[in-house]
Design a protein around this motif. Structure first.
Motif, PDB file in Angstrom:
ATOM      1  N   MET A  52       0.846  -1.256   0.062  1.00 56.61           N
ATOM      2  CA  MET A  52      -0.003  -0.084  -0.129  1.00 56.61           C
ATOM      3  C   MET A  52       0.815   1.307  -0.084  1.00 56.61           C
ATOM      4  SD  MET A  52      -3.135  -0.021  -0.355  1.00 56.61           S
ATOM      5  CE  MET A  52      -3.666  -1.756   0.198  1.00 56.61           C
ATOM      6  N   GLU A  53       2.107   0.937   0.652  1.00 54.46           N
ATOM      7  CA  GLU A  53       3.096   2.260   0.475  1.00 54.46           C
ATOM      8  C   GLU A  53       3.255   2.791  -1.142  1.00 54.46           C
ATOM      9  OE1 GLU A  53       6.650   1.828   2.548  1.00 54.46           O
ATOM     10  OE2 GLU A  53       7.071   3.753   2.407  1.00 54.46           O
ATOM     11  N   ILE A 109      -3.081 -10.597   0.249  1.00 50.02           N
ATOM     12  CA  ILE A 109      -3.383  -9.586   1.129  1.00 50.02           C
ATOM     13  C   ILE A 109      -2.374  -8.434   0.864  1.00 50.02           C
ATOM     14  CG2 ILE A 109      -3.499  -8.788   3.502  1.00 50.02           C
ATOM     15  CD1 ILE A 109      -4.016 -11.623   4.622  1.00 50.02           C
ATOM     16  N   PHE A 110      -3.000  -7.308   0.452  1.00 52.76           N
ATOM     17  CA  PHE A 110      -1.973  -6.082   0.205  1.00 52.76           C
ATOM     18  C   PHE A 110      -2.133  -4.992   1.407  1.00 52.76           C
ATOM     19  CE2 PHE A 110      -1.789  -6.966  -4.809  1.00 52.76           C
ATOM     20  CZ  PHE A 110      -0.762  -7.822  -4.441  1.00 52.76           C
ATOM     21  N   CYS A 111      -1.349  -4.846   2.105  1.00 56.31           N
ATOM     22  CA  CYS A 111      -1.723  -3.757   3.259  1.00 56.31           C
ATOM     23  C   CYS A 111      -0.614  -2.961   3.389  1.00 56.31           C
ATOM     24  CB  CYS A 111      -1.959  -4.738   4.336  1.00 56.31           C
ATOM     25  SG  CYS A 111      -0.349  -5.921   4.739  1.00 56.31           S
ATOM     26  N   TYR A 124       0.098  -7.891  -8.291  1.00 54.86           N
ATOM     27  CA  TYR A 124      -1.251  -8.719  -8.540  1.00 54.86           C
ATOM     28  C   TYR A 124      -0.800  -9.977  -9.639  1.00 54.86           C
ATOM     29  CZ  TYR A 124      -5.763 -11.171  -9.307  1.00 54.86           C
ATOM     30  OH  TYR A 124      -6.622 -11.929  -9.500  1.00 54.86           O
ATOM     31  N   LEU A 126       0.226  -2.068  -7.009  1.00 50.07           N
ATOM     32  CA  LEU A 126      -0.782  -2.815  -6.572  1.00 50.07           C
ATOM     33  C   LEU A 126      -1.110  -3.910  -7.863  1.00 50.07           C
ATOM     34  CD1 LEU A 126      -2.982  -0.619  -4.592  1.00 50.07           C
ATOM     35  CD2 LEU A 126      -1.871  -2.374  -3.710  1.00 50.07           C
ATOM     36  N   PRO A 127      -1.445  -3.307  -8.848  1.00 50.79           N
ATOM     37  CA  PRO A 127      -1.670  -4.274  -9.958  1.00 50.79           C
ATOM     38  C   PRO A 127      -0.605  -4.955 -10.336  1.00 50.79           C
ATOM     39  CG  PRO A 127      -2.164  -1.867 -10.642  1.00 50.79           C
ATOM     40  CD  PRO A 127      -1.808  -2.009  -9.311  1.00 50.79           C
ATOM     41  N   PRO A 172       1.204   2.363  -4.153  1.00 50.07           N
ATOM     42  CA  PRO A 172      -0.213   2.193  -4.969  1.00 50.07           C
ATOM     43  C   PRO A 172       0.169   1.660  -6.055  1.00 50.07           C
ATOM     44  CG  PRO A 172      -0.118   4.396  -4.081  1.00 50.07           C
ATOM     45  CD  PRO A 172       0.972   3.677  -3.442  1.00 50.07           C
TER      46      PRO A 172
END
Lengths: 177, 177
Positions: free
Chosen positions: B91-92, B117-119, B101, B97-98, B94
């Motif tokens: 999350m740091e 889980i992305f946190c 994944y 993210l994709p 963004p």
């Protein structure tokens, strides 16, 4: 140390029912009501459920969804006494990951990246409370599960139910004393 | 019920050190060694740490990183006896993210969206084990923390240390008996 709350996105801080209704109306010219969603999965309320589900993959679907009434003020208020995490099962729709991140940055700037969790299964999320609209998440929660009313969960008699963000605030303020 | 393992991405299943070295060499013409990263944060190993950090925001940085040797075979083996979650503090960044994944879908197809889980902060992730290279994550883990050796954490004498995926398998197989 502050107690922790995990807050779901869709149907809790995001009015995804209204959003879905708007997108379906725009794409297919048929407007369904929120009442049509009572007691059934959202997609089943639309004349063509498969067409309705296809909208979830359209760019902008999650980014432009309206905020649930009262959620912004309530989250800021809760952050005074609780550590608030936003926990969304976004992983099922990977296209939603950047959209949900940007949506949170716009509408909930007090939630920093440290407190955002995008996951699949929520059973390994360990917070004192979970506010969610789905039993599949609430049933496996190790803290106190709170069922946020959505059309699809009406009639379910399980867990503590809240019907609005005003009721969330009332409940979680009473837990502090 | 199977015991649960949370597995970090960067420096654990992703060889982010090698990736960073390659990107820096390509962008700025200077090749640093993995040994230069021993005992210090990765960015400090580069002549220009700020320039090194800017690479983290470049499209493709996370998507094209190499897999940590042995990780693929080990994860598949572990899944026979454990419920394996991939937990990344993505999350740091963004933009990652994709990319993360898609990277997982390519290199770890046995990990489904339910187990990703992305946190930000990992303190609310409740699994029986956490395999990670950072004390900031391991120190607050409620299960058994396992320190995966990376350049920056050499010299730290805390938590159970593993130096390779072979050692992870050995350790977690011995925990089953």
């Amino acid at each position: 140390m502050k107690k922790t709350i995990a807050v779901d996105m869709d149907n809790v801080i995001v009015d995804i029912e209204a959003n879905w209704i708007n997108w379906y109306a725009e794409a297919f010219g048929v407007t369904v009501t929120k009442e049509a969603m009572h007691g059934i999965p959202e997609d089943q309320a639309f004349p063509d459920p498969l067409a309705a589900r296809s909208l979830l993959y359209k760019p902008g679907f999650f980014r432009n969804a309206p905020v649930m009434p009262g959620a912004q003020e309530a989250i800021i208020k809760l952050q005074e006494n609780y550590e608030v995490y936003i926990v969304s099962a976004a992983m099922e729709f990977p296209n939603s990951l950047p959209e949900k991140y940007d949506w949170l940055a716009e509408h909930f700037p007090s939630i920093t990246w440290r407190n955002i969790i995008f996951c699949g299964d929520k059973s390994v999320i360990n917070t004192d409370y979970l506010i969610d609209d789905h039993l599949k998440n609430l049933d496996f929660h190790k803290g106190k599960p709170i069922l946020f009313t959505a059309g699809h969960n009406r009639g379910i008699d399980k867990h503590t139910r809240v019907n609005s963000w005003e009721e969330v605030l009332e409940l979680l303020t009473s837990e502090l004393v």
